[in-house]
Scaffold this motif. Structure first.
Motif, short mmCIF file in Angstrom:
data_model
loop_
_atom_site.label_atom_id
_atom_site.label_comp_id
_atom_site.label_asym_id
_atom_site.label_seq_id
_atom_site.Cartn_x
_atom_site.Cartn_y
_atom_site.Cartn_z
N LEU A 1 28.34 25.09 68.10
CA LEU A 1 28.26 23.94 67.21
C LEU A 1 26.88 23.82 66.55
CD1 LEU A 1 29.51 21.35 66.07
CD2 LEU A 1 28.70 20.15 68.11
N LYS A 2 25.82 24.00 67.33
CA LYS A 2 24.48 23.82 66.79
C LYS A 2 24.17 24.84 65.70
CE LYS A 2 19.60 23.47 68.06
NZ LYS A 2 18.61 23.49 69.16
N SER A 3 24.45 26.12 65.97
CA SER A 3 24.17 27.15 64.97
C SER A 3 25.07 27.01 63.76
CB SER A 3 24.32 28.54 65.59
OG SER A 3 25.66 28.77 66.00
N LEU A 4 26.31 26.53 63.98
CA LEU A 4 27.22 26.32 62.86
C LEU A 4 26.70 25.22 61.94
CD1 LEU A 4 29.99 27.02 61.59
CD2 LEU A 4 30.97 25.21 62.99
N LEU A 5 26.25 24.11 62.53
CA LEU A 5 25.70 23.02 61.72
C LEU A 5 24.40 23.44 61.04
CD1 LEU A 5 26.37 19.92 64.02
CD2 LEU A 5 27.59 20.59 61.95
N ALA A 6 23.59 24.21 61.76
CA ALA A 6 22.33 24.68 61.17
C ALA A 6 22.60 25.58 59.97
CB ALA A 6 21.50 25.41 62.22
N GLU A 7 23.61 26.45 60.12
CA GLU A 7 23.98 27.34 59.01
C GLU A 7 24.51 26.53 57.83
OE1 GLU A 7 24.80 31.65 58.02
OE2 GLU A 7 23.54 30.61 59.45
N TRP A 8 25.36 25.54 58.15
CA TRP A 8 25.91 24.71 57.07
C TRP A 8 24.80 23.91 56.39
CZ3 TRP A 8 25.86 19.53 55.92
CH2 TRP A 8 26.70 19.13 54.87
N LEU A 9 23.86 23.38 57.16
CA LEU A 9 22.77 22.60 56.59
C LEU A 9 21.90 23.48 55.69
CD1 LEU A 9 21.43 19.86 56.47
CD2 LEU A 9 20.06 20.49 58.46
N LYS A 10 21.71 24.72 56.11
CA LYS A 10 20.96 25.65 55.28
C LYS A 10 21.69 25.91 53.97
CE LYS A 10 18.77 30.22 55.62
NZ LYS A 10 18.62 31.43 56.48
N PHE A 11 23.01 26.09 54.08
CA PHE A 11 23.83 26.30 52.88
C PHE A 11 23.81 25.07 51.99
CE2 PHE A 11 28.02 25.17 51.17
CZ PHE A 11 28.15 26.13 50.18
N ARG A 12 23.94 23.89 52.60
CA ARG A 12 23.96 22.65 51.82
C ARG A 12 22.61 22.42 51.13
NH1 ARG A 12 27.08 19.73 48.73
NH2 ARG A 12 26.37 17.57 48.56
N THR A 13 21.54 22.72 51.84
CA THR A 13 20.21 22.56 51.25
C THR A 13 20.04 23.46 50.02
OG1 THR A 13 19.29 22.03 53.43
CG2 THR A 13 17.74 22.68 51.72
N ALA A 14 20.49 24.71 50.17
CA ALA A 14 20.39 25.64 49.04
C ALA A 14 21.26 25.19 47.87
CB ALA A 14 20.79 27.04 49.49
N THR A 15 22.45 24.65 48.21
CA THR A 15 23.36 24.19 47.16
C THR A 15 22.77 23.01 46.40
OG1 THR A 15 25.26 24.92 48.47
CG2 THR A 15 25.69 23.33 46.71
N VAL A 16 22.24 22.03 47.13
CA VAL A 16 21.64 20.85 46.49
C VAL A 16 20.41 21.26 45.68
CG1 VAL A 16 20.52 18.63 46.91
CG2 VAL A 16 22.56 19.27 48.21
N LEU B 1 14.06 16.08 49.94
CA LEU B 1 15.32 16.81 49.75
C LEU B 1 16.28 16.50 50.89
CD1 LEU B 1 16.85 18.88 48.04
CD2 LEU B 1 15.82 20.69 49.43
N MET B 2 15.78 16.48 52.15
CA MET B 2 16.63 16.15 53.29
C MET B 2 17.15 14.71 53.21
SD MET B 2 16.96 18.80 55.26
CE MET B 2 17.04 19.74 53.72
N THR B 3 16.29 13.81 52.73
CA THR B 3 16.70 12.41 52.58
C THR B 3 17.84 12.30 51.58
OG1 THR B 3 14.47 11.64 53.11
CG2 THR B 3 15.93 10.09 51.98
N LEU B 4 17.74 13.04 50.48
CA LEU B 4 18.79 13.02 49.47
C LEU B 4 20.11 13.53 50.05
CD1 LEU B 4 19.78 12.70 46.54
CD2 LEU B 4 18.98 15.04 46.11
N ILE B 5 20.04 14.64 50.79
CA ILE B 5 21.25 15.20 51.40
C ILE B 5 21.87 14.20 52.37
CG2 ILE B 5 22.10 17.01 52.94
CD1 ILE B 5 19.99 18.87 51.70
N ARG B 6 21.03 13.55 53.18
CA ARG B 6 21.54 12.56 54.13
C ARG B 6 22.20 11.39 53.41
NH1 ARG B 6 17.23 8.80 56.71
NH2 ARG B 6 17.51 8.00 54.59
N ASP B 7 21.54 10.87 52.37
CA ASP B 7 22.11 9.73 51.65
C ASP B 7 23.43 10.09 50.99
OD1 ASP B 7 19.92 8.29 52.41
OD2 ASP B 7 18.84 8.50 50.50
N GLU B 8 23.53 11.30 50.47
CA GLU B 8 24.79 11.73 49.85
C GLU B 8 25.91 11.82 50.89
OE1 GLU B 8 23.14 14.36 46.05
OE2 GLU B 8 23.88 15.37 47.86
N LEU B 9 25.59 12.34 52.07
CA LEU B 9 26.59 12.45 53.12
C LEU B 9 27.05 11.07 53.59
CD1 LEU B 9 25.17 15.40 55.26
CD2 LEU B 9 27.13 15.44 53.71
N LEU B 10 26.10 10.15 53.73
CA LEU B 10 26.46 8.79 54.14
C LEU B 10 27.33 8.12 53.09
CD1 LEU B 10 23.06 7.55 55.65
CD2 LEU B 10 25.15 8.16 56.89
#
Length: 549
Positions: free
Chosen positions: A144-159, A258-267
């Protein structure tokens, strides 16, 4: 540096659209998230509505009609007599409403549902395999941790790419607005160049020192729109875009923003599209199927065994098994009264015991079926007796060599088709029909009656014979080894008599009853030879307890 344990405080388990329950223990859920694979157990939810059972949610991808078909199939096969009726009352208000009506009486609803969880799709096991293609383009099983880390990396690059794309668009528009502002300030000259010059684009670039893109945007405007250009509109748009450009540049330069923006969008997405959890996570005991005997109605039956080893079961105890129809060349051997919920034990000529559920035996309306079709006795062995009753019930088992012992039925239980060793039979010997101990106490005042092939009858206290789980037993009747091996004498029948019972002897289709007073003449001690029966009754075929009058 978030740990898996911390993640599992927020991500407790999967959620499925159909609801139901995840009954996998939390420890196993954590193990799934730690390894990336495992199994989930999903169970339907149900409630009581007076006497009915109402199934309100089903496991993921389970059809209500299929569940009802599975339950009905068990009913048709007479494997689920506890259910009286089934209905599907699902509608638009209640997408899932399956009604199960138990039979009237004392039915354990929890045990019934536990059985249905095991035998139908009301409980399903789903395989979890978190095998995903990573950012490197390769598949891998991830926790789970590596999956979320990979997704967060992907999401960061996408944003980031989205912001960079928007920033480029804003800068392009500002560049065009600069050109339009120049055109507005020199509107008359621009209109003249467009109308009179053969190559207005080149002239505009040279005259006002603007770029090719700016000149192209001016030329793409209609003259009417060009004449209507207003400085305030251009400067307002420039101001708004400049502000947006500054904001985009700040976000792109700051990882925290950038992380704050991603968090706000997810919320925001969670608030807009999220809903309450539908699949509850509940720790419950593993479901267990009801024992076959628990699914059978307890009814009196009589198990009948023929001389050729054919078996059947008749309802009730008030029957005459001898008068039933038998196959050509076959005849009645023995019978035993019991209940349909009990296990019938069959003893063969090699002294091995075999078990079959009484309710599974064919009806006495037919001629039965051969036991060899369901059991695997040794080559040349035949069946000699049937035993049935409570597990603590004692039976007398004996060989024709004159040896035997008492044994509890529980000691003879076996699921092996090849049976279980019980009575050790000497070479050339055979097994006699077993006799039950019917008294409330053992051994109490019960007697053992033993009849030999020479027409001798011995009656002795049952207390003189031991109770064993298996073996050869003790000597019942005084037959010498020499006579037995020579075939001159053997034991032909043993019967256990309770106080006040009479002995019934069968000889050439004739019967003779010896009452308790008559039996006193043949009383003795175990292993003695007893007394001779009257003339004409010394060739005994079999013996039994005389029916009470």
């Amino acid at each position: 540096d978030t740990t898996l344990k911390q993640l599992c405080q927020h991500i407790k388990g999967p959620d499925f659209p159909g609801g139901g329950e995840i009954v996998t223990p939390r420890k196993e859920l954590h193990e799934i998230y730690a390894t990336g694979n495992g199994t989930l157990r999903l169970r339907a939810t149900w409630e009581r509505d007076e006497d009915d059972i109402i199934v309100t949610n089903l496991p993921f991808q389970v059809s209500g009609s299929k569940v009802l078909e599975q339950i009905e199939a068990q009913r048709q096969a007479k494997k689920l007599p506890l259910v009286d009726d089934l209905r599907d009352e699902s509608d638009h208000e209640n997408p899932t409403r399956l009604v199960i009506t138990p039979k009237p009486g004392n039915v354990d609803i929890d045990a019934l549902m536990s059985h249905l969880f095991v035998t139908t799709d009301l409980e399903r096991t789903l395989r979890v395999n978190m095998n995903v293609i990573g950012l490197d383009g390769r598949p891998a099983v991830r926790d789970l941790k590596s999956l979320l880390a990979e997704w967060l990396k992907f999401r960061t690059a996408t944003v980031r790419r989205r912001l960079e794309y928007r920033l480029a668009k804003v800068e392009d528009r500002l560049h065009i607005l600069d050109g339009l502002l120049i055109a507005f300030l020199n509107i008359d000259e621009v209109i003249r160049i467009i109308r009179k010059e053969d190559k207005p684009k080149e002239v505009l670039i040279k005259r006002f020192t603007i770029s090719d893109v700016q000149a192209e945007s001016i030329l793409n405007l209609r003259l009417r729109q060009l004449a209507k250009l207003e400085e305030i509109q251009i400067r307002t748009e420039q101001k708004e875009l400049a502000k947006e450009r500054g904001s985009l540049q700040q976000i792109l330069k700051s990882t925290a923003k950038l992380m704050t923006l991603i968090r706000d969008e997810l919320l925001s997405l969670a608030e807009k599209h999220g809903d309450s959890r539908r699949t509850a996570i509940v720790e419950r005991d593993a479901a267990q199927a009801l024992a076959e005997t628990d699914l059978v109605t307890s009814e009196p039956v009589t198990v009948i065994l023929s001389a050729s080893g054919w078996v059947r079961a008749a309802k009730g105890h008030e029957i005459d098994p001898v008068s039933l129809s038998y196959k050509s060349g076959d005849s009645y051997l023995c019978s035993a009264p019991g209940k349909s919920t009990q296990t019938a034990v069959f003893l063969d000529s090699a002294g091995r015991a075999y078990c079959l559920p009484a309710h599974s035996l064919p009806s006495a309306r037919s001629q039965g079926e051969p036991l060899t079709g369901r059991l695997n006795p040794a080559a040349g062995a035949g069946f000699r007796g049937v035993l049935i009753g409570d597990p603590d019930m004692r039976w007398l088992v004996a060989s024709d060599a004159g040896y035997g012992f008492f044994v509890k039925l529980a000691e003879l239980q076996s699921r092996n088709r090849a049976g279980k060793a019980c009575l050790r039979v000497p070479e050339g010997g055979d097994v006699l029909t077993p006799s039950p101990v019917t008294g409330a106490e053992f051994p109490g005042a019960a007697l053992v009656a033993a009849v030999s092939s020479e027409g001798r009858l011995l009656v002795f206290p049952a207390a003189e014979l031991p109770e064993l789980p298996r073996g050869k037993g003790n000597k019942i009747f005084g037959i010498s080894t020499r006579k037995f091996k020579a075939g001159e004498e053997k034991l032909v029948a043993v019967v256990v008599l309770e106080p006040g019972q009479s002995l019934l002897l069968f000889s050439n289709q004739r019967t003779m009853t010896l009452k308790p007073g008559d039996l006193a003449e043949y009383a003795g001690a175990r292993s003695q030879r007893g007394g001779l029966l009257p003339r004409g009754w010394r060739k005994v075929d079999r013996a039994a307890v005389a029916p009470s009058t």
